[in-house]
Design a protein around this motif. Structure first.
Motif, PDB file in Angstrom:
ATOM      1  N   HIS A 149       0.613  -1.076  -0.033  1.00 21.89           N
ATOM      2  CA  HIS A 149       0.098   0.077   0.028  1.00 21.89           C
ATOM      3  C   HIS A 149       0.838   1.169   0.069  1.00 21.89           C
ATOM      4  O   HIS A 149       0.541   2.247  -0.871  1.00 21.89           O
ATOM      5  CB  HIS A 149      -0.981  -0.059   1.232  1.00 21.89           C
ATOM      6  N   ARG A 150       2.013   1.076   0.647  1.00 23.09           N
ATOM      7  CA  ARG A 150       2.827   2.384   0.742  1.00 23.09           C
ATOM      8  C   ARG A 150       3.309   2.952  -0.563  1.00 23.09           C
ATOM      9  O   ARG A 150       3.736   3.807  -0.927  1.00 23.09           O
ATOM     10  CB  ARG A 150       3.888   2.096   1.807  1.00 23.09           C
ATOM     11  N   ILE A 151       3.786   1.542  -1.118  1.00 20.75           N
ATOM     12  CA  ILE A 151       4.529   1.912  -2.529  1.00 20.75           C
ATOM     13  C   ILE A 151       3.494   2.401  -3.711  1.00 20.75           C
ATOM     14  O   ILE A 151       3.762   3.250  -4.493  1.00 20.75           O
ATOM     15  CB  ILE A 151       5.222   0.469  -2.997  1.00 20.75           C
ATOM     16  N   VAL A 152       2.339   1.845  -3.504  1.00 21.21           N
ATOM     17  CA  VAL A 152       1.408   2.071  -4.409  1.00 21.21           C
ATOM     18  C   VAL A 152       0.954   3.508  -4.417  1.00 21.21           C
ATOM     19  O   VAL A 152       0.636   4.315  -5.103  1.00 21.21           O
ATOM     20  CB  VAL A 152       0.081   1.022  -4.460  1.00 21.21           C
ATOM     21  N   LEU A 153       0.766   3.849  -3.016  1.00 15.17           N
ATOM     22  CA  LEU A 153       0.552   5.438  -2.753  1.00 15.17           C
ATOM     23  C   LEU A 153       1.672   6.415  -3.242  1.00 15.17           C
ATOM     24  O   LEU A 153       1.458   7.325  -3.792  1.00 15.17           O
ATOM     25  CB  LEU A 153       0.547   5.638  -1.205  1.00 15.17           C
ATOM     26  N   ALA A 154       2.720   5.775  -2.940  1.00 20.22           N
ATOM     27  CA  ALA A 154       4.073   6.599  -3.698  1.00 20.22           C
ATOM     28  C   ALA A 154       3.956   6.635  -5.231  1.00 20.22           C
ATOM     29  O   ALA A 154       4.083   8.017  -5.888  1.00 20.22           O
ATOM     30  CB  ALA A 154       5.245   6.080  -3.299  1.00 20.22           C
ATOM     31  N   ASP A 159       6.073   9.215  -7.528  1.00 21.73           N
ATOM     32  CA  ASP A 159       7.262   8.896  -6.836  1.00 21.73           C
ATOM     33  C   ASP A 159       7.636   7.403  -7.200  1.00 21.73           C
ATOM     34  O   ASP A 159       6.998   6.531  -6.366  1.00 21.73           O
ATOM     35  CB  ASP A 159       7.168   9.154  -5.158  1.00 21.73           C
ATOM     36  N   ILE A 160       8.515   7.100  -7.856  1.00 22.59           N
ATOM     37  CA  ILE A 160       8.807   5.829  -8.265  1.00 22.59           C
ATOM     38  C   ILE A 160      10.139   5.101  -7.416  1.00 22.59           C
ATOM     39  O   ILE A 160      10.455   4.033  -7.632  1.00 22.59           O
ATOM     40  CB  ILE A 160       9.452   5.832  -9.874  1.00 22.59           C
ATOM     41  N   VAL A 251       0.985   6.252 -19.137  1.00 28.49           N
ATOM     42  CA  VAL A 251       2.268   5.951 -18.912  1.00 28.49           C
ATOM     43  C   VAL A 251       2.526   5.840 -17.386  1.00 28.49           C
ATOM     44  O   VAL A 251       3.439   4.865 -16.917  1.00 28.49           O
ATOM     45  CB  VAL A 251       3.237   6.777 -19.732  1.00 28.49           C
ATOM     46  N   HIS A 252       2.167   6.791 -16.702  1.00 28.56           N
ATOM     47  CA  HIS A 252       2.247   6.554 -14.993  1.00 28.56           C
ATOM     48  C   HIS A 252       1.223   6.058 -14.368  1.00 28.56           C
ATOM     49  O   HIS A 252       1.702   5.025 -13.431  1.00 28.56           O
ATOM     50  CB  HIS A 252       2.484   8.007 -14.505  1.00 28.56           C
ATOM     51  N   THR A 253       0.196   6.245 -14.725  1.00 26.77           N
ATOM     52  CA  THR A 253      -0.951   5.388 -14.025  1.00 26.77           C
ATOM     53  C   THR A 253      -0.877   3.900 -14.250  1.00 26.77           C
ATOM     54  O   THR A 253      -1.491   2.976 -13.233  1.00 26.77           O
ATOM     55  CB  THR A 253      -2.372   6.022 -14.337  1.00 26.77           C
ATOM     56  N   ASP A 254      -0.462   3.503 -15.253  1.00 24.80           N
ATOM     57  CA  ASP A 254      -0.413   2.028 -15.351  1.00 24.80           C
ATOM     58  C   ASP A 254       0.541   1.242 -14.710  1.00 24.80           C
ATOM     59  O   ASP A 254       0.587   0.049 -14.559  1.00 24.80           O
ATOM     60  CB  ASP A 254      -0.414   1.700 -16.848  1.00 24.80           C
ATOM     61  N   LEU A 255       1.329   1.985 -13.970  1.00 24.42           N
ATOM     62  CA  LEU A 255       2.413   1.569 -13.112  1.00 24.42           C
ATOM     63  C   LEU A 255       1.906   0.978 -11.692  1.00 24.42           C
ATOM     64  O   LEU A 255       2.292  -0.270 -11.323  1.00 24.42           O
ATOM     65  CB  LEU A 255       3.567   2.665 -12.780  1.00 24.42           C
ATOM     66  N   GLU A 256       0.625   1.523 -11.177  1.00 21.37           N
ATOM     67  CA  GLU A 256       0.068   1.155 -10.122  1.00 21.37           C
ATOM     68  C   GLU A 256      -0.401  -0.427 -10.183  1.00 21.37           C
ATOM     69  O   GLU A 256      -0.056  -1.351  -9.364  1.00 21.37           O
ATOM     70  CB  GLU A 256      -1.045   2.104  -9.686  1.00 21.37           C
ATOM     71  N   PRO A 257      -1.447  -0.813 -11.040  1.00 20.84           N
ATOM     72  CA  PRO A 257      -1.624  -2.169 -11.222  1.00 20.84           C
ATOM     73  C   PRO A 257      -0.628  -3.053 -11.725  1.00 20.84           C
ATOM     74  O   PRO A 257      -0.666  -4.335 -11.232  1.00 20.84           O
ATOM     75  CB  PRO A 257      -2.816  -2.129 -12.290  1.00 20.84           C
TER      76      PRO A 257
END
Length: 384
Positions: A149-154, A159-160, A251-257
């Motif tokens: 959860h912490r990484i997904v919020l980042a 923040d990668i 390009v950025h939002t697809d990183l979360e899933p």
């Protein structure tokens, strides 16, 4: 579902603090408490008058009226939602024998629900549920979900760093899966630097040389596209170029899933949240179709022929199709564990039963789709 969802949205807006025709119940109560505190301060200070009590009584009556009106709005909204649901779902809910009656089954269900809360970041709800059900969830497992959860919020904050740190620690795992996660994280950072104000491609190119160059053998085309996109700056021009997809927020939002999928796979868990999949499939019409088939078969006094098969086809969204299904081109039947798909030497595939029926006494089989002949012994079991 448009009707019920529309009424649910209206009801949700009514319960918000700043929405609706009248103030929310919370705002009315807060205002009343403030008035009571002011009168109390006056009493303590000895400055209270008879008019103060009259004004307080009027305030209490006004706030009571506001609360009654707001409750009436909410109750009317609930009634409209109920009518919309009744109009959409005309058939009553089916009744089944009690489920999860054994202690083991109930414990498994409760654990699944607790893990769902943890996986979706509802930690306070999960802790309450775990305490009430007296479950034992390993601290290490809780920590892993908190890290997820912490990484997904980042990532939501663009923040990668935390995701990249996890990718570096698990690089061998990602490479075995041919996962593009680490490359896509660097790609996201490259594009942010490229489109940053004031316009200067230097930092982005330097970042690409330092981080992206090592990915060139696996992502040659993507790397070339990133470098060529520099020629189409600024952003407005890039959005009209053949590389417009690089300027998209996806390009950025697809990183979360993508990160959540790889993280959960590394833990040995499914890439999708199990309870959400159940809700999507069941609420998407599967339960209604199964119940209708059960009712029809009950009226015809017939039963399902196979305990592990459905007598009707259930349409699923592509993301919920977990296993490939092979239908034999000869018998038109789906393959099963007892009747698996078999590939002949020519490359054509039929089920085992069809292969046996086509087999001659000498053990040779002529392919039904090409002139090639082979033997039954040379056919190979195919796994999808």
């Amino acid at each position: 579902m448009d009707g019920p969802l529309k009424e649910l949205f209206k009801l949700e807006r009514l319960t918000e603090r700043a929405k609706g025709k009248t103030p929310s119940i919370e705002n009315s109560l807060d205002s009343l408490l403030q008035s009571l505190r002011e009168v109390k301060d006056r009493i303590n200070a000895g400055s209270v008058t008879e008019d103060t009590y009259v004004l307080l009584a009027q305030t209490v009556e006004a706030k009571k009226k506001e609360i009654d009106e707001k409750q009436r709005e909410i109750y009317n909204g609930i009634a409209r939602l109920g009518k919309a649901l009744d109009k959409k779902f005309t058939q009553p809910l089916p009744t089944y024998d009690p489920l999860f009656t054994s202690k083991d089954a109930q414990a498994a269900l409760e654990r699944t629900i607790a893990l769902h809360f943890l996986r979706t970041g509802q930690f306070s709800t999960a802790e309450t549920f775990i305490q009430e059900c007296k479950l034992v969830i390993e601290p290490e497992q809780r920590t892993k979900f908190q890290d997820l959860h912490r990484i997904v919020l980042a990532l939501k904050r663009q923040d990668i760093g935390p995701a990249l740190e996890w990718s570096l620690k698990n690089r061998d795992f990602l490479r075995k899966r041919s996962s593009p996660l680490e490359f896509y994280l660097h790609r996201s950072q490259f594009i942010r630097l490229l489109l940053a104000e004031p316009l200067d491609a230097g930092p982005a190119i330097s970042y690409a040389n330092a981080t992206l160059r090592s990915f060139y053998p696996e992502h040659a085309i993507e790397f070339q596209r990133l470098m060529t996109s520099v020629l189409y700056l600024p952003k407005e021009r890039l959005q009209r170029s053949p590389y417009a997809d690089l300027a998209s927020d996806s390009v950025h939002t697809d990183l979360e899933p993508l990160f959540a999928k790889e993280y959960c796979t590394n833990l040995g868990m499914s890439r999708q949240v199990p309870l959400r999949v159940i809700g999507d499939i069941g609420g998407g019409g599967a339960l209604a179709r199964i119940e209708k088939a059960r009712t029809v078969m009950k009226e015809r006094k017939s039963e399902w022929s196979q305990s592990d098969e459905l007598p009707i086809e259930i349409q699923l969204a592509p993301e919920n199709r977990y296993h490939s299904i092979f239908a034999c081109p000869v018998s038109k039947e789906q393959s099963t564990e007892q009747n698996p798909p078999m590939m002949m030497t020519c490359g054509h595939v039929i089920t085992k039963e069809s292969l046996q029926k086509l087999c001659k006494s000498n053990g040779r089989v002529k392919c039904p789709y090409c002139p090639t002949e082979s033997t039954q012994a040379n056919a190979h079991h195919v796994f999808f």
